[in-house]
Design a protein around this motif. Structure first.
Motif, PDB file in Angstrom:
ATOM      1  N   GLY A 186       0.779  -1.287  -0.116  1.00  0.00           N
ATOM      2  CA  GLY A 186      -0.010   0.059   0.009  1.00  0.00           C
ATOM      3  C   GLY A 186       0.675   1.333  -0.155  1.00  0.00           C
ATOM      4  N   PHE A 187       1.836   1.273   0.618  1.00  0.00           N
ATOM      5  CA  PHE A 187       2.620   2.381   0.776  1.00  0.00           C
ATOM      6  C   PHE A 187       3.448   2.657  -0.728  1.00  0.00           C
ATOM      7  CE2 PHE A 187       7.075   4.148   0.970  1.00  0.00           C
ATOM      8  CZ  PHE A 187       6.752   5.409   1.786  1.00  0.00           C
ATOM      9  N   LYS A 188       3.879   1.472  -1.279  1.00  0.00           N
ATOM     10  CA  LYS A 188       4.598   1.598  -2.553  1.00  0.00           C
ATOM     11  C   LYS A 188       3.784   2.021  -3.752  1.00  0.00           C
ATOM     12  CE  LYS A 188       8.791   1.431  -1.795  1.00  0.00           C
ATOM     13  NZ  LYS A 188       9.360   2.449  -2.226  1.00  0.00           N
ATOM     14  N   VAL A 189       2.508   1.730  -3.763  1.00  0.00           N
ATOM     15  CA  VAL A 189       1.484   2.184  -4.630  1.00  0.00           C
ATOM     16  C   VAL A 189       0.792   3.319  -4.009  1.00  0.00           C
ATOM     17  CG1 VAL A 189       1.391  -0.133  -5.814  1.00  0.00           C
ATOM     18  CG2 VAL A 189      -0.062   0.561  -4.283  1.00  0.00           C
ATOM     19  N   ALA A 190       0.918   3.752  -3.084  1.00  0.00           N
ATOM     20  CA  ALA A 190       0.499   4.976  -2.585  1.00  0.00           C
ATOM     21  C   ALA A 190      -1.170   4.897  -2.356  1.00  0.00           C
ATOM     22  CB  ALA A 190       0.870   6.282  -3.375  1.00  0.00           C
ATOM     23  N   LEU A 191      -1.666   3.911  -1.678  1.00  0.00           N
ATOM     24  CA  LEU A 191      -3.080   3.778  -1.500  1.00  0.00           C
ATOM     25  C   LEU A 191      -3.499   4.552  -0.121  1.00  0.00           C
ATOM     26  CD1 LEU A 191      -3.442   0.045  -1.941  1.00  0.00           C
ATOM     27  CD2 LEU A 191      -4.176   1.671  -3.720  1.00  0.00           C
ATOM     28  N   VAL A 192      -4.561   4.997  -0.020  1.00  0.00           N
ATOM     29  CA  VAL A 192      -4.952   5.817   1.173  1.00  0.00           C
ATOM     30  C   VAL A 192      -5.172   4.650   2.118  1.00  0.00           C
ATOM     31  CG1 VAL A 192      -6.697   7.157   2.058  1.00  0.00           C
ATOM     32  CG2 VAL A 192      -6.020   7.690  -0.301  1.00  0.00           C
ATOM     33  N   PRO A 193      -4.816   4.768   3.351  1.00  0.00           N
ATOM     34  CA  PRO A 193      -4.129   5.739   4.265  1.00  0.00           C
ATOM     35  C   PRO A 193      -2.562   5.996   4.116  1.00  0.00           C
ATOM     36  CG  PRO A 193      -4.821   4.042   5.636  1.00  0.00           C
ATOM     37  CD  PRO A 193      -5.204   3.577   4.300  1.00  0.00           C
ATOM     38  N   PHE A 194      -1.768   5.208   3.331  1.00  0.00           N
ATOM     39  CA  PHE A 194      -0.637   5.050   3.121  1.00  0.00           C
ATOM     40  C   PHE A 194       0.126   6.015   1.962  1.00  0.00           C
ATOM     41  CE2 PHE A 194      -2.347   0.771   4.028  1.00  0.00           C
ATOM     42  CZ  PHE A 194      -2.123   0.950   5.295  1.00  0.00           C
ATOM     43  N   HIS A 195      -0.647   7.012   1.904  1.00  0.00           N
ATOM     44  CA  HIS A 195      -0.237   7.952   0.763  1.00  0.00           C
ATOM     45  C   HIS A 195       0.389   9.169   1.051  1.00  0.00           C
ATOM     46  CE1 HIS A 195      -3.748   9.953   2.434  1.00  0.00           C
ATOM     47  NE2 HIS A 195      -3.681  10.877   1.673  1.00  0.00           N
ATOM     48  N   MET A 196       0.651   9.503   2.246  1.00  0.00           N
ATOM     49  CA  MET A 196       0.991  10.693   2.711  1.00  0.00           C
ATOM     50  C   MET A 196       2.211  11.264   2.231  1.00  0.00           C
ATOM     51  SD  MET A 196      -1.261  11.465   4.703  1.00  0.00           S
ATOM     52  CE  MET A 196      -2.435  11.276   5.936  1.00  0.00           C
ATOM     53  N   TRP A 197       3.133  10.335   1.862  1.00  0.00           N
ATOM     54  CA  TRP A 197       4.463  10.631   1.178  1.00  0.00           C
ATOM     55  C   TRP A 197       4.348  11.251  -0.307  1.00  0.00           C
ATOM     56  CZ3 TRP A 197       6.032   7.994  -3.234  1.00  0.00           C
ATOM     57  CH2 TRP A 197       5.155   6.912  -3.489  1.00  0.00           C
ATOM     58  N   SER A 198       3.235  10.784  -0.860  1.00  0.00           N
ATOM     59  CA  SER A 198       3.177  10.969  -2.537  1.00  0.00           C
ATOM     60  C   SER A 198       3.173  12.275  -2.949  1.00  0.00           C
ATOM     61  CB  SER A 198       2.413   9.771  -3.132  1.00  0.00           C
ATOM     62  OG  SER A 198       1.411  10.415  -3.431  1.00  0.00           O
ATOM     63  N   PRO A 199       2.217  13.314  -2.484  1.00  0.00           N
ATOM     64  CA  PRO A 199       2.212  14.678  -3.013  1.00  0.00           C
ATOM     65  C   PRO A 199       3.286  15.310  -2.634  1.00  0.00           C
ATOM     66  CG  PRO A 199       0.384  14.022  -1.798  1.00  0.00           C
ATOM     67  CD  PRO A 199       1.238  12.909  -1.284  1.00  0.00           C
ATOM     68  N   ASP A 200       4.055  15.122  -1.583  1.00  0.00           N
ATOM     69  CA  ASP A 200       5.249  15.822  -1.006  1.00  0.00           C
ATOM     70  C   ASP A 200       6.434  15.497  -1.907  1.00  0.00           C
ATOM     71  OD1 ASP A 200       3.904  17.240   0.929  1.00  0.00           O
ATOM     72  OD2 ASP A 200       4.385  15.945   2.532  1.00  0.00           O
ATOM     73  N   VAL A 201       6.320  14.222  -2.292  1.00  0.00           N
ATOM     74  CA  VAL A 201       7.554  13.774  -3.004  1.00  0.00           C
ATOM     75  C   VAL A 201       7.535  14.044  -4.370  1.00  0.00           C
ATOM     76  CG1 VAL A 201       8.676  11.734  -3.814  1.00  0.00           C
ATOM     77  CG2 VAL A 201       8.066  11.728  -1.146  1.00  0.00           C
ATOM     78  N   TYR A 202       6.256  13.857  -5.052  1.00  0.00           N
ATOM     79  CA  TYR A 202       6.233  14.265  -6.298  1.00  0.00           C
ATOM     80  C   TYR A 202       6.141  15.748  -6.529  1.00  0.00           C
ATOM     81  CZ  TYR A 202       3.665  10.086  -7.659  1.00  0.00           C
ATOM     82  OH  TYR A 202       3.248   8.726  -8.164  1.00  0.00           O
TER      83      TYR A 202
END
Lengths: 178, 480
Positions: free
Chosen positions: B217-233
């Motif tokens: 879930g973290f790797k493919v950025a599923l909610v609720p493990f998505h927190m990193w993705s907007p900041d990293v993108y």
């Protein structure tokens, strides 16, 4: 299950050092000073290597002490000391209520897994190398044999991982001017 | 003790060998032959193309080699193809984007990272999947943080690194619990064990499933493990964002589907309940939060979270369709990931071109007037946005259609209704970009922008790919 339990009962050392490892790990994350944290981590690794010995995996125990405690942790301490953080380096967290929520969640997960391990009746298939066979052929031989036959591919891949780690560390710390 | 050497079929892993050699050659050339540094981007692209050609050569061999560590079949090769296409396009776009003294390291890390993704997509052993995951992740951490002058890149790299390491810990714990319960790392043996023994609701197995779900879930950025993705993108340089958004997700979805649809199919009742709700909140959160973003990269980050939710629908449907229509779920995942990669690569490459001119992150409103000033780039952006929105005649439409039909076949009607509604919401923010581009006047006059030949070639290929897949989807289906 019965056999596993009785095997562990014969090894009070396992329970003592497993408990000790947990306590030391808690100390490690609660110490405000990074040097103390690192030293508690060293002690945790020692306890874990004793657990390997109680499971008759002497080779892994030796590697655990040599690699983790010996090489990696000493490097850690060196880096912390070279950074010369001084007395102000105490790591104090100001995280507010999230901290207590996460502690509660962590304990909930701990209890869940603890219960799971207790009520589970199925311990799965035995691997190719049960303890009787290891006693017969020896620890190091078994690992060496596997490393160069079945686990040849991951073994090679791990070397690429290390190469990548080296390149990455160099490029991150490289000075701007050539 | 007798040591039996397993089947070491080098032909089956030839694409991976080509990438490894390519990475080493690029690294050495940059050190010992300074004059070649200008061409290292092209050399990396050639390496990826050679590996891609080799992947097509071994497309049909259907072999499991190295004592079950690596499986080469049409499924893994399709994902390898997607990963290599993404890597080729990224190396073409970035060929002149890197500081001269870092160019060798940059491209060799891109190649090794790609290798990690291929390993992850082709393995049927949890241990090897983990090694592949680590290789790709460590490569990406470095790529994001490589430009130390940009404080946002460093922030993104650190955030991704800390959260990624944490998620890897969960993944590893899940693997060890799976091993403890089933006695094997091998997905085929795990599947066989789970079929022979009724492990439904087994607490230890449930813990293992939860941990693996968190890791994936973290790797493919599923909610609720998505927190990193907007900041990293947002923080990463745009071409690297394009890379993070596509190839690693292809690899992660390949492994995700393999682990859950193939190995854990007998436990479908256990994991489908939780994944069902994760899927719903992922689609809703991703699309709703994308609506209110002003930064274009953050908007695409939330859009890719939403797209991950759609792909999860096919994973949910997988085990239910195993008897009636076995290929449907896997095919729809492959097709979706392929289209998803192309459209994100197109969008991020174009964003990168404008961003490198402006020297700052772009907001959606900054696109005002681009349609008249940069007609070609705007056409590319239009194709990408229409496809992301799922408008007919683009690949995005066929991809969504297949996923939804797979979900309906498996009986997930409610889920499909949610998906259709959220897809309709998403049309608003994708079209908003187009409206800004074509119907708004720029505040200040726009300057010319130079696009190198390699970049325009990459853009043309990827946007043509989106259209071709939308008009003639059978081309891709034939491969499967």
């Amino acid at each position: 299950m019965e056999t596993v339990m009785s095997y562990f009962m014969l090894n009070p050392a396992f329970y003592i050092f497993a408990g000790l490892a947990v306590i030391l790990a808690i100390f490690m994350i609660t110490m405000p000073n990074p040097v103390y944290s690192a030293i508690f981590l060293v002690l945790t690794f020692f306890c874990i290597s004793v657990i390997y010995i109680t499971l008759e995996a002497e080779f892994i125990a030796a590697i655990q002490v040599l690699v983790y405690t010996g090489a990696i942790m000493v490097l850690f301490l060196f880096v912390i000391m070279l950074l010369n953080l001084g007395r102000d380096a105490d790591l104090v967290e100001h995280s507010g209520p999230m901290k207590y929520i996460s502690i509660i969640v962590a304990f909930a997960i701990l209890i869940q897994i603890g219960l799971a391990a207790k009520v589970t009746v199925n311990i799965g298939e035995k691997g190719m190398f049960p303890i009787e066979k290891i006693r017969e052929i020896g620890n190091t031989e078994a690992i060496a044999g596997l490393l160069f036959s079945d686990y040849l591919y991951p073994f090679e891949i791990a070397s690429i991982l290390l190469l990548l780690g080296m390149i990455g560390a160099i490029i991150i710390s490289k000075k701007r001017s050539e | 003790m007798e040591v039996i050497i397993p089947d070491t079929n080098m032909a089956a892993i030839m694409p991976q060998i080509i990438l490894t050699i390519g990475a080493c050659v690029v690294l050495l050339l940059s050190v010992f032959a300074h004059s070649t540094r200008k061409y290292l981007g092209y050399l990396s692209a050639l390496t990826c193309i050679a590996a891609l050609a080799n992947t097509f050569m071994i497309w049909d061999i259907n072999q499991t080699v190295f004592a079950g560590m690596i499986t080469i079949n049409a499924y893994s090769n399709a994902f390898n193809m997607i990963i290599l296409i993404s890597a080729t396009l990224i190396t073409l776009v970035t060929h002149d984007a890197v500081d001269d003294h870092k160019v060798g390291e940059f491209f060799s890390i891109v190649l090794i990272s790609t290798l990690g993704m291929m390993i992850m997509a082709s393995s049927q052993n949890l241990l090897v999947i983990f090694l592949g995951l680590e290789i790709l992740s460590i490569g990406l951490y470095v790529l994001i943080g490589m430009n130390r002058a940009r404080i946002h890149s460093l922030e993104a790299a650190l955030k991704y690194f800390l959260l990624g390491a944490f998620a890897s810990g969960f993944f590893l714990y899940g693997i060890s619990l799976t091993y403890g319960t089933t006695g094997s790392f091998d997905l085929v043996k795990i599947s066989r064990y789970l079929q022979a023994n009724n492990m439904l609701g087994d607490p230890l197995m449930l813990s293992a499933l939860a941990m693996l779900l968190i890791g994936f879930g973290f790797k493919v950025a599923l909610v609720p493990f998505h927190m990193w993705s907007p900041d990293v993108y947002q923080g990463a340089p745009a071409p690297i964002t394009g890379f993070i958004a596509t190839a690693p997700k292809a690899a992660a979805f390949a492994a995700f589907a393999r682990v859950f649809v193939e190995a854990f199919a007998p436990l479908h009742i256990d994991w489908s309940t939780i994944l069902y709700w994760i899927c719903i909140i992922t689609m809703i959160t991703g699309n709703l939060l994308a609506l209110i973003q002003t930064d274009i990269k953050r908007m695409l980050a939330f859009s890719s979270i939403a797209h991950a939710g759609y792909i999860i629908m096919a994973i949910l449907a997988g085990p239910k369709l195993a008897d009636s229509n076995p290929g449907l779920s896997a095919n729809s995942i492959v097709f979706y990931v392929m289209v998803y990669s192309l459209m994100n690569l197109t969008a991020f490459s174009i964003i990168y071109i404008f961003e490198s001119r402006e020297g700052r992150n772009l907001k959606v409103e900054n696109f005002a007037g681009f349609g008249a000033k940069y007609p070609m780039l705007s056409v590319g952006m239009t194709i990408a946005m229409l496809s992301l929105a799922g408008i007919p005649l683009t690949g995005g439409f066929i991809a969504k259609l297949q996923i939804f039909s797979a979900a309906i076949d498996a009986g997930y009607v409610g889920l499909t209704i949610v998906a259709v509604i959220t897809a309709l919401i998403s049309v608003y923010y994708y079209l908003n970009v187009l409206v800004k581009m074509y119907f708004s006047e720029p505040e200040e006059p726009l300057e010319d922008v130079e696009v190198s030949k390699a970049t325009s070639l990459a853009l043309m290929l990827s946007s043509a790919g989106i259209i071709v897949l939308g008009v003639l989807p059978s081309l891709m289906m034939k491969l499967m």
